[in-house]
Enzyme design. Sequence first.
Site, PDB file in Angstrom:
ATOM      1  N   ASN A 169     -26.616 -58.955  -2.339  1.00  0.00           N
ATOM      2  CA  ASN A 169     -27.432 -58.868  -1.121  1.00  0.00           C
ATOM      3  C   ASN A 169     -26.695 -59.524   0.042  1.00  0.00           C
ATOM      4  OD1 ASN A 169     -28.212 -61.795  -0.993  1.00  0.00           O
ATOM      5  ND2 ASN A 169     -29.086 -61.273  -2.982  1.00  0.00           N
ATOM      6  N   ASP A 187     -33.105 -60.237  -8.148  1.00  0.00           N
ATOM      7  CA  ASP A 187     -34.265 -60.194  -9.040  1.00  0.00           C
ATOM      8  C   ASP A 187     -33.928 -59.518 -10.366  1.00  0.00           C
ATOM      9  OD1 ASP A 187     -36.024 -61.486  -7.324  1.00  0.00           O
ATOM     10  OD2 ASP A 187     -36.348 -59.656  -6.160  1.00  0.00           O
ATOM     11  N   LYS A 219     -14.253 -49.593 -16.368  1.00  0.00           N
ATOM     12  CA  LYS A 219     -14.726 -49.027 -15.098  1.00  0.00           C
ATOM     13  C   LYS A 219     -15.480 -47.709 -15.361  1.00  0.00           C
ATOM     14  CE  LYS A 219     -13.087 -47.480 -10.648  1.00  0.00           C
ATOM     15  NZ  LYS A 219     -11.944 -46.945  -9.907  1.00  0.00           N
ATOM     16  N   ILE A 248     -34.827 -69.164 -11.497  1.00  0.00           N
ATOM     17  CA  ILE A 248     -34.160 -70.460 -11.637  1.00  0.00           C
ATOM     18  C   ILE A 248     -35.075 -71.592 -11.163  1.00  0.00           C
ATOM     19  CG2 ILE A 248     -32.144 -71.814 -10.912  1.00  0.00           C
ATOM     20  CD1 ILE A 248     -30.742 -68.970 -10.582  1.00  0.00           C
ATOM     21  N   LYS A 295     -46.580 -68.397  -3.997  1.00  0.00           N
ATOM     22  CA  LYS A 295     -45.364 -68.823  -4.711  1.00  0.00           C
ATOM     23  C   LYS A 295     -45.377 -70.324  -4.988  1.00  0.00           C
ATOM     24  CE  LYS A 295     -42.510 -65.047  -3.228  1.00  0.00           C
ATOM     25  NZ  LYS A 295     -41.463 -64.507  -2.380  1.00  0.00           N
TER      26      LYS A 295
END
Length: 397
Positions: free
Chosen positions: A209, A278, A288, A306, A336
């Site tokens: 990301n 995620d 490959k 984590i 959360k």
Amino acid sequence: MSLSNKKILLGIGGGIAAYKSADLVRRLKERGAEVRVVMSQGAKEFITPLTLQALSGHPVASDLLDPAAEAAMGHIELARWADLMIIAPATANLIARFNAGMADELITTCVLATSAPIALCPAMNQQMYINAATQANLSNLRQRGIHLWGPASGSQACGEIGPGRMLEPLEIAKQAEAFFAPQLLAGQKIMITAGPTREAIDPVRYISNHSSGKMGYALAQAAQAMGADVTLVSGPTQLATPSGVTRINVESADDMLSAVMADIAKQTIFIGCAAVADYRVADIATQKVKKSSSTMTLALVRNPDILASVAALDNKPFCVGFAAETQDVEHYAKGKLTAKRLDMIAANDVSVAGLGFNADSNALQVIWPTGQQALPATDKLTLAQQLLTLIATHKHA
Ligand code: C5P
């Protein structure tokens, strides 16, 4: 004022960024610092001592063998006077001379003669900055405990684009403020996760990301400045390790979990700032993958959480999470906080352009079980100090 009673010796090197050093004197003084200036011979080609004298309110020293200057405040006295020495701009040539321990002019002599902490603000052409000689010099200087502030990346006076721009005067002044921050975290051991994770698809490809790691690194730098013993568990980033911080490099979420768990028992505070993927690829190909068909499907499995794993430990440290949301920020963040059994969560709205993810600034809504506080948009280092001050307050509450 944040720099009240602080004596800062500003060493100016001979680079085009020297014109910004005049503004830096003002930024330091408006925060309460007393500033004295030493200029290299080269610096005087870019900006006049008279300008710096007028702004600092003190004569500017530049000659090692100037009887008049030595009579006013000798170079050893000047070196002893400082609480902090900042070199801005620190040119490639000056950096090489500092590394060699030279005392060939006043500015290098002061660096050698001072027992005060020293911070370098590198400024040079990007090719000169990435040159192996400069990098080796900087790495040696860092190992000797010299702090590196910047450089930033971007357009350069020479027309090139890349790393080597001196930090802006305001950013340098903020680094100085962070440096003298109250020792609110003395005795604390803080572990911070930062950056993205990389989840391998095959030996050459991965899923990741856009997290830059800037917020986590700013937290690590600010926590160290506030007296904490800091371990930074970092996914791949382009950022330099803040001075005095122990960095453990990891790639995948699994690696990050192992690195965190290996050392978590010693920690008193844990901050999960990483943008952990995620999901990971269920079966990582050993060779490959070939493009043999027009579509391809990857089976993904959930990664371990984590932060939640740390918060579930019997002897858990004070646990702080981040919640990047695009809507209903407070609602999701509170969810959360409870679900992951956190002590505090810092929520940010990542739908606001220029704030948060991969940006230099951020704004946070900090929530704990019995209250909350908004920290308005500012640079990530200032925000890190504010968040850590809240953590220090609530950890002892
Ligand atoms: O992704 P999510 O919004 O749940 O992330 C919230 C917090 O949990 C962040 O602090 C992040 O660093 C942490 N986290 C983690 N491991 C994961 C996912 C998130 O530590 N697998």
